[in-house]
Design an enzyme around this catalytic site. Structure first.
Site, short mmCIF file in Angstrom:
data_model
loop_
_atom_site.label_atom_id
_atom_site.label_comp_id
_atom_site.label_asym_id
_atom_site.label_seq_id
_atom_site.Cartn_x
_atom_site.Cartn_y
_atom_site.Cartn_z
N SER A 17 12.08 -18.27 47.11
CA SER A 17 11.21 -19.28 47.75
C SER A 17 11.78 -19.84 49.06
O SER A 17 12.95 -20.20 49.15
CB SER A 17 10.98 -20.44 46.79
OG SER A 17 10.22 -21.42 47.45
N LEU A 18 10.89 -19.93 50.06
CA LEU A 18 11.27 -20.54 51.35
C LEU A 18 11.02 -22.04 51.34
O LEU A 18 11.40 -22.75 52.27
CB LEU A 18 10.39 -19.94 52.47
CG LEU A 18 10.81 -18.67 53.17
CD1 LEU A 18 9.81 -18.36 54.27
CD2 LEU A 18 12.20 -18.79 53.76
N SER A 19 10.36 -22.55 50.29
CA SER A 19 9.91 -23.94 50.29
C SER A 19 11.04 -24.96 50.48
O SER A 19 10.89 -25.90 51.28
CB SER A 19 9.14 -24.25 49.01
OG SER A 19 7.92 -23.56 49.04
N THR A 64 3.69 -22.95 41.83
CA THR A 64 3.41 -21.58 42.25
C THR A 64 3.19 -20.68 41.04
O THR A 64 3.11 -21.16 39.91
CB THR A 64 4.52 -21.06 43.20
OG1 THR A 64 4.10 -19.82 43.76
CG2 THR A 64 5.86 -20.88 42.50
N LYS A 68 -0.57 -22.19 38.68
CA LYS A 68 -1.51 -22.96 39.53
C LYS A 68 -2.80 -23.35 38.80
O LYS A 68 -3.42 -24.34 39.16
CB LYS A 68 -1.87 -22.16 40.79
CG LYS A 68 -0.73 -22.07 41.80
CD LYS A 68 -1.18 -21.33 43.05
CE LYS A 68 -0.06 -21.20 44.04
NZ LYS A 68 -0.46 -20.60 45.31
N ASP A 104 -2.92 -24.95 49.74
CA ASP A 104 -3.11 -23.61 50.33
C ASP A 104 -4.40 -23.60 51.14
O ASP A 104 -4.50 -22.97 52.19
CB ASP A 104 -3.23 -22.53 49.23
CG ASP A 104 -1.89 -22.22 48.58
OD1 ASP A 104 -0.84 -22.48 49.20
OD2 ASP A 104 -1.90 -21.70 47.44
N GLY A 128 -8.42 -8.39 47.35
CA GLY A 128 -7.73 -9.01 46.21
C GLY A 128 -8.50 -10.21 45.70
O GLY A 128 -9.12 -10.94 46.47
N GLY A 131 -5.24 -15.76 42.84
CA GLY A 131 -5.19 -17.20 43.09
C GLY A 131 -5.31 -17.54 44.57
O GLY A 131 -6.05 -18.46 44.95
N GLY A 236 1.32 -14.64 57.05
CA GLY A 236 1.09 -15.83 56.24
C GLY A 236 2.07 -16.97 56.46
O GLY A 236 2.01 -17.98 55.75
P1 NAP Z 1 -2.18 -12.96 42.33
O1 NAP Z 1 -2.89 -14.11 41.70
O2 NAP Z 1 -1.26 -12.12 41.54
O3 NAP Z 1 -3.37 -12.07 42.96
C1 NAP Z 1 -3.24 -11.02 43.79
C2 NAP Z 1 -4.50 -10.12 43.63
O4 NAP Z 1 -4.23 -8.96 44.38
C3 NAP Z 1 -4.74 -9.66 42.21
O5 NAP Z 1 -5.57 -10.54 41.52
C4 NAP Z 1 -5.35 -8.28 42.41
O6 NAP Z 1 -6.77 -8.38 42.56
C5 NAP Z 1 -4.77 -7.83 43.73
N1 NAP Z 1 -3.66 -6.87 43.49
C6 NAP Z 1 -2.50 -7.09 42.84
N2 NAP Z 1 -1.76 -5.98 42.82
C7 NAP Z 1 -2.47 -5.03 43.45
C8 NAP Z 1 -2.26 -3.64 43.73
N3 NAP Z 1 -1.13 -3.01 43.37
N4 NAP Z 1 -3.23 -2.98 44.41
C9 NAP Z 1 -4.37 -3.60 44.79
N5 NAP Z 1 -4.63 -4.91 44.53
C10 NAP Z 1 -3.70 -5.59 43.88
O7 NAP Z 1 -1.31 -13.45 43.54
P2 NAP Z 1 -1.67 -14.62 44.58
O8 NAP Z 1 -1.11 -15.90 44.13
O9 NAP Z 1 -3.12 -14.56 44.86
O10 NAP Z 1 -0.82 -14.16 45.85
C11 NAP Z 1 -1.15 -12.99 46.53
C12 NAP Z 1 -0.29 -12.82 47.78
O11 NAP Z 1 -0.52 -13.89 48.68
C13 NAP Z 1 1.22 -12.81 47.51
O12 NAP Z 1 1.80 -11.87 48.35
C14 NAP Z 1 1.66 -14.22 47.91
O13 NAP Z 1 2.99 -14.27 48.35
C15 NAP Z 1 0.69 -14.51 49.06
N6 NAP Z 1 0.45 -15.94 49.27
C16 NAP Z 1 0.79 -16.47 50.47
C17 NAP Z 1 0.54 -17.80 50.72
C18 NAP Z 1 0.92 -18.38 52.06
O14 NAP Z 1 0.99 -19.59 52.18
N7 NAP Z 1 1.14 -17.56 53.05
C19 NAP Z 1 -0.03 -18.61 49.74
C20 NAP Z 1 -0.38 -18.04 48.51
C21 NAP Z 1 -0.13 -16.69 48.29
P3 NAP Z 1 -7.76 -7.33 41.83
O15 NAP Z 1 -7.15 -7.06 40.48
O16 NAP Z 1 -9.04 -8.09 41.76
O17 NAP Z 1 -7.85 -6.11 42.68
#
Ligand code: NAP
Length: 275
Positions: A17-19, A64, A68, A104, A128, A131, A236
Site C-alpha cells: 500500500s502507498l496510502s 480496501t 469495501k 474513490d 471489469g 468494486g 490511476g
Molecule cells: P476487483 O473487485 O477484484 O474487480 C476487478 C474486476 O476485474 C473483476 O470483478 C473482474 O470483472 C475483472 N477481472 C479480474 N481479473 C480479471 C482477468 N484476469 N481478466 C479479465 N478481467 C478480470 O478489484 P477492484 O477493487 O475493482 O480493483 C481493480 C483494479 O483497480 C486494481 O488494479 C486496483 O488496484 C485498482 N484500483 C485503483 C484505484 C485508484 O485509486 N487508482 C482505486 C480502486 C482500485 P469480471 O469478472 O466482471 O470480468
C-alpha cells in the site's frame, strides 16, 4: 491550525500500500500531527473492526480489498454516494458513531478534472465489473455521460451488480464501432504481471482517451498501446491521491487546495518514474 489524530487502512493484505506514504506526506504539508497505520484483518474478525477502531481511538480509516462492501453492515451512517455505489472505502468515527463514504468516487472525479477529460455526452466503456468499477460507473451516471458500457467476463453476474448500464462481454466489445473513453478497472497489467492487457490494441484504437486505474507500473501495457495510438493516456495515481485527500477532508472537516494535491502527485510521479 494543528490537527491531531490517528488514522489507518483496513484490508486483508496490505504490504504494497502507498496510502501511509501519501497520508504522512499530507500531514507534513498541512502541519498536522497525524499517524497512519496499516491494519491487516482476517475475514472472521471484520465485524469487530469498528469497535476496535473506537477502542484504539482511531479517528478515520480507509478500507480496501476485500472489505469495501462487507464493512457497510457495521457502519451507523452511509453517505449518499456510498449507498448508491454499495461500497465504502472511508470511515469516520465521530462522537462514538461511525460514518461511511466512498472517496474513490471523488478521487475519480478529481482525476478527470486534473487531466481535462470531458465526459459530457460521451460513450464510456468500462473493463471489469468489480468494486472500483462500481465507483466509476456511479460517478459517470451522476455526471451526464451519453452511455456507459460495462465489459465483463460474466454478463449474468455483472448484471446483478450493475442494473443501470449496458453490459457486454469481450467478444461483443470487438464489434463496437467507436467510443470516446475506455477505462480499465481490472487488475490485468498490474505489477508483477506487467506484460498483460485485458484488451488488445485494435480495441483501444477505437477510443480517444484511455484511463487505467492501475498505478503500478506507472504505464501498463494498456496505456503504452494507448500512447502509441495517440490517445490521451492516464494512470490511476491521481485518483489514488485524490481519494486520500478527500478522506482527510472528511476526517478533519477541512478543504485541501488543488496546489497541495498537485504537489503530492508530482512527488509521487517522480518517485514512481525512478523505480
Ligand atoms: P476487483 O473487485 O477484484 O474487480 C476487478 C474486476 O476485474 C473483476 O470483478 C473482474 O470483472 C475483472 N477481472 C479480474 N481479473 C480479471 C482477468 N484476469 N481478466 C479479465 N478481467 C478480470 O478489484 P477492484 O477493487 O475493482 O480493483 C481493480 C483494479 O483497480 C486494481 O488494479 C486496483 O488496484 C485498482 N484500483 C485503483 C484505484 C485508484 O485509486 N487508482 C482505486 C480502486 C482500485 P469480471 O469478472 O466482471 O470480468
Amino acid at each position: 491550525m494543528i490537527h491531531l489524530g490517528s488514522y489507518g487502512l483496513i484490508g486483508e493484505k496490505l504490504g504494497h500500500s502507498l496510502s501511509p506514504e501519501i497520508h504522512n506526506r499530507l500531514f507534513q504539508l498541512l502541519d498536522m500531527k497525524g499517524s497512519y497505520s496499516l491494519f491487516e484483518i482476517d475475514k472472521k474478525d471484520i465485524g469487530e473492526s469498528i469497535d476496535d477502531l473506537r477502542t484504539l481511538n482511531i479517528k478515520g480509516c480507509n478500507v480496501t480489498i476485500p472489505y469495501k462492501e462487507e464493512i457497510m453492515r457495521y457502519i451507523d451512517f452511509i453517505s449518499p454516494e456510498g449507498k448508491a455505489i454499495g461500497a465504502i472505502n472511508t470511515i469516520h468515527i465521530k462522537e462514538g458513531k461511525s460514518y461511511g463514504y466512498n472517496t474513490d468516487y471523488f478521487g475519480f472525479g478529481l482525476m478527470l478534472k486534473k487531466f481535462a477529460v470531458d465526459i459530457n455526452e460521451k460513450i464510456v466503456v468500462i473493463l471489469g465489473a468489480g468494486g472500483a468499477a462500481k465507483a466509476v460507473v456511479q460517478y459517470l451516471l451522476d455526471n451526464e455521460v451519453a452511455q456507459v458500457i460495462l465489459v465483463s467476463r460474466n454478463k449474468q453476474e455483472a448484471s446483478r451488480k450493475f442494473s443501470k448500464v449496458k453490459i457486454i462481454d469481450y467478444d461483443e466489445l470487438k464489434d463496437l464501432q467507436q467510443g470516446d473513453i475506455i477505462i480499465n478497472t481490472t487488475p490485468c497489467g498490474m505489477y508483477p504481471k506487467v506484460d498483460t492487457s485485458v484488451v488488445n490494441k485494435d480495441v483501444i484504437a477505437k477510443f480517444k482517451v484511455a484511463i487505467d486505474l492501475i498505478y503500478n507500473p506507472e504505464k501498463t501495457l494498456f496505456l503504452n498501446w494507448a500512447e502509441e495510438l495517440d490517445l490521451k493516456a492516464i494512470n490511476g495515481l491521481y485518483m489514488l491521491i485524490g481519494q486520500a485527500i478527500k478522506a482527510e477532508e472528511i476526517w478533519n472537516n477541512i478543504k485541501i487546495s488543488q496546489a497541495i494535491i498537485n504537489e503530492i502527485y508530482e512527488e509521487f510521479v517522480k518517485k514512481s518514474s525512478k523505480k
